[in-house]
Write an enzyme that holds these catalytic residues in place. Sequence first.
Site, PDB file in Angstrom:
ATOM      1  N   LYS A   1      -9.402  -8.294   8.438  1.00  0.00           N
ATOM      2  CA  LYS A   1      -9.010  -9.216   9.519  1.00  0.00           C
ATOM      3  C   LYS A   1      -9.361  -8.646  10.888  1.00  0.00           C
ATOM      4  O   LYS A   1      -9.404  -9.374  11.880  1.00  0.00           O
ATOM      5  CB  LYS A   1      -7.508  -9.519   9.469  1.00  0.00           C
ATOM      6  CG  LYS A   1      -6.960  -9.911   8.101  1.00  0.00           C
ATOM      7  CD  LYS A   1      -7.540 -11.200   7.591  1.00  0.00           C
ATOM      8  CE  LYS A   1      -6.893 -11.648   6.288  1.00  0.00           C
ATOM      9  NZ  LYS A   1      -7.147 -10.758   5.129  1.00  0.00           N
TER      10      LYS A   1
ATOM     11  N   GLU B   1      -6.409 -18.111  10.996  1.00  0.00           N
ATOM     12  CA  GLU B   1      -6.999 -17.886   9.677  1.00  0.00           C
ATOM     13  C   GLU B   1      -8.471 -18.288   9.665  1.00  0.00           C
ATOM     14  O   GLU B   1      -8.872 -19.277  10.271  1.00  0.00           O
ATOM     15  CB  GLU B   1      -6.230 -18.705   8.636  1.00  0.00           C
ATOM     16  CG  GLU B   1      -6.569 -18.378   7.211  1.00  0.00           C
ATOM     17  CD  GLU B   1      -5.664 -19.108   6.233  1.00  0.00           C
ATOM     18  OE1 GLU B   1      -5.233 -18.481   5.259  1.00  0.00           O
ATOM     19  OE2 GLU B   1      -5.381 -20.302   6.455  1.00  0.00           O
TER      20      GLU B   1
ATOM     21  N   ARG C   1      -4.642 -22.321   8.489  1.00  0.00           N
ATOM     22  CA  ARG C   1      -3.501 -22.046   9.344  1.00  0.00           C
ATOM     23  C   ARG C   1      -3.950 -21.334  10.623  1.00  0.00           C
ATOM     24  O   ARG C   1      -5.072 -20.810  10.688  1.00  0.00           O
ATOM     25  CB  ARG C   1      -2.486 -21.186   8.584  1.00  0.00           C
ATOM     26  CG  ARG C   1      -1.970 -21.853   7.319  1.00  0.00           C
ATOM     27  CD  ARG C   1      -1.188 -20.891   6.459  1.00  0.00           C
ATOM     28  NE  ARG C   1      -2.015 -19.790   5.971  1.00  0.00           N
ATOM     29  CZ  ARG C   1      -1.555 -18.783   5.229  1.00  0.00           C
ATOM     30  NH1 ARG C   1      -0.279 -18.751   4.884  1.00  0.00           N
ATOM     31  NH2 ARG C   1      -2.371 -17.823   4.820  1.00  0.00           N
TER      32      ARG C   1
ATOM     33  N   ILE D   1       0.829  -1.200   0.000  1.00  0.00           N
ATOM     34  CA  ILE D   1       0.000   0.000   0.000  1.00  0.00           C
ATOM     35  C   ILE D   1       0.865   1.253   0.000  1.00  0.00           C
ATOM     36  O   ILE D   1       0.617   2.200  -0.753  1.00  0.00           O
ATOM     37  CB  ILE D   1      -0.949   0.000   1.212  1.00  0.00           C
ATOM     38  CG1 ILE D   1      -2.044  -1.052   1.021  1.00  0.00           C
ATOM     39  CG2 ILE D   1      -1.603   1.374   1.399  1.00  0.00           C
ATOM     40  CD1 ILE D   1      -2.988  -0.770  -0.124  1.00  0.00           C
TER      41      ILE D   1
ATOM     42  N   ASN E   1      -8.130  -8.075   0.957  1.00  0.00           N
ATOM     43  CA  ASN E   1      -6.785  -8.376   0.447  1.00  0.00           C
ATOM     44  C   ASN E   1      -6.438  -7.523  -0.766  1.00  0.00           C
ATOM     45  O   ASN E   1      -7.256  -7.362  -1.673  1.00  0.00           O
ATOM     46  CB  ASN E   1      -6.689  -9.854   0.053  1.00  0.00           C
ATOM     47  CG  ASN E   1      -6.784 -10.773   1.255  1.00  0.00           C
ATOM     48  OD1 ASN E   1      -7.382 -10.432   2.269  1.00  0.00           O
ATOM     49  ND2 ASN E   1      -6.184 -11.940   1.154  1.00  0.00           N
TER      50      ASN E   1
ATOM     51  N   LYS F   1      -4.982  -4.992  14.813  1.00  0.00           N
ATOM     52  CA  LYS F   1      -5.504  -3.937  13.950  1.00  0.00           C
ATOM     53  C   LYS F   1      -6.843  -3.404  14.476  1.00  0.00           C
ATOM     54  O   LYS F   1      -7.142  -2.217  14.323  1.00  0.00           O
ATOM     55  CB  LYS F   1      -5.666  -4.452  12.523  1.00  0.00           C
ATOM     56  CG  LYS F   1      -4.367  -4.846  11.844  1.00  0.00           C
ATOM     57  CD  LYS F   1      -3.414  -3.669  11.677  1.00  0.00           C
ATOM     58  CE  LYS F   1      -3.771  -2.805  10.508  1.00  0.00           C
ATOM     59  NZ  LYS F   1      -2.751  -1.748  10.241  1.00  0.00           N
TER      60      LYS F   1
ATOM     61  N   ALA G   1       0.655   3.212   6.861  1.00  0.00           N
ATOM     62  CA  ALA G   1       0.521   1.902   6.212  1.00  0.00           C
ATOM     63  C   ALA G   1       1.483   0.872   6.782  1.00  0.00           C
ATOM     64  O   ALA G   1       1.452  -0.290   6.370  1.00  0.00           O
ATOM     65  CB  ALA G   1       0.751   2.048   4.707  1.00  0.00           C
TER      66      ALA G   1
END
Length: 356
Positions: A163, A296, A293, A48, A200, A175, A117
């Site tokens: 996320k 996830e 994972r 980004i 994403n 986050k 970012a």
Amino acid sequence: MNTETANRIDDMLYDSGLFPLKSKKLNQLYRFDFSEDIILVTGAAGSIGSGLTKLLVNSKYKKLILVDVAESPLYELIKELEFEDFSHVDFILLDITNKKSLKHLFKTYKPTIIFHAAAYKHVPLMEKNPYKAVELNILGTKLLADLANQNNVKKFIFVSTDKAVNPIGIMGISKRIGENYMHFLNNNSATHFITTRFGNIFASNGSIIPLFKRQIEFGKPITITDKSITRLFISKQKACNLILKLASKKSFDYDIYTLNMGDPIKIMDIIERLISFYNNLPKRPEIRITGLRPGEKLNEDIIAKDENLIATKDIDILAIKKLNGSGYTNVDFLEIKSISPNTPHHEIKNILSKYI
């Protein structure tokens, strides 16, 4: 896979530059007017950050300060832009968790707009290295935002992720805490603290798309965690354009904004489209299922159950509003600062989970 989904995937593949010879169109160059502003970009060499940089260097600005802690990627960014006008651009190798260095940066440059970012973003890596997520994604973000507040920065744009919605992993939790702190400061500051939350970035550094491409080209099995897994995707160019468009606004009615990314896309559909780009494969690549994972999810959401999407004047930008009666969790940063590299991973997660 329907035609619309196939076309969306193809457009993002073309825009990513992974298949330049197949490109159907030239990337549109957007220009923004920040002629009165001194702009600071953290994580400038990341996906980004570099995307924002490439748009900003072709826009109007008073000064551009590009900060990253990663030496080689920052040097690569310098070389990539070496034929641009650097007379008002400074590249700074700096760790934003270092208070002394960051205070000196603010004193030296006096930024008026900050695009934050810099972050650790890999979900499984943060599960195994949770202290680093605490150090950068939470405490580094707090330090940068507090200095922005103290130095009367006009706008602080915090780059977040889907996320952070109903997070189950350390990366998403960290986050989410950052988002909550932006909201807290926005109610107690002259600075506009604005969160941009999206899914994403298609074919970003270290993401699955370049990995799939390498696996196909080297004749290796294509690895996917689950055949049903989906993700929200947006091209880097579109995401960065919309972030800058948002930053250009004079006023803000909400704290959090997201970008119109369309419906989630099956990762299996992306694999199928990728395979179709190769005409001379000796055999169809094997697809190997590896299992989800740590940290996830099978599917991601862009809003939580206590949030609503609100349309704005720009069809591609949506505001996120808390439902009446729902609020933000106050964070005890003294407890978070007590976390050390020696704190057990499960204990770190227990501490952080209280604040989402």
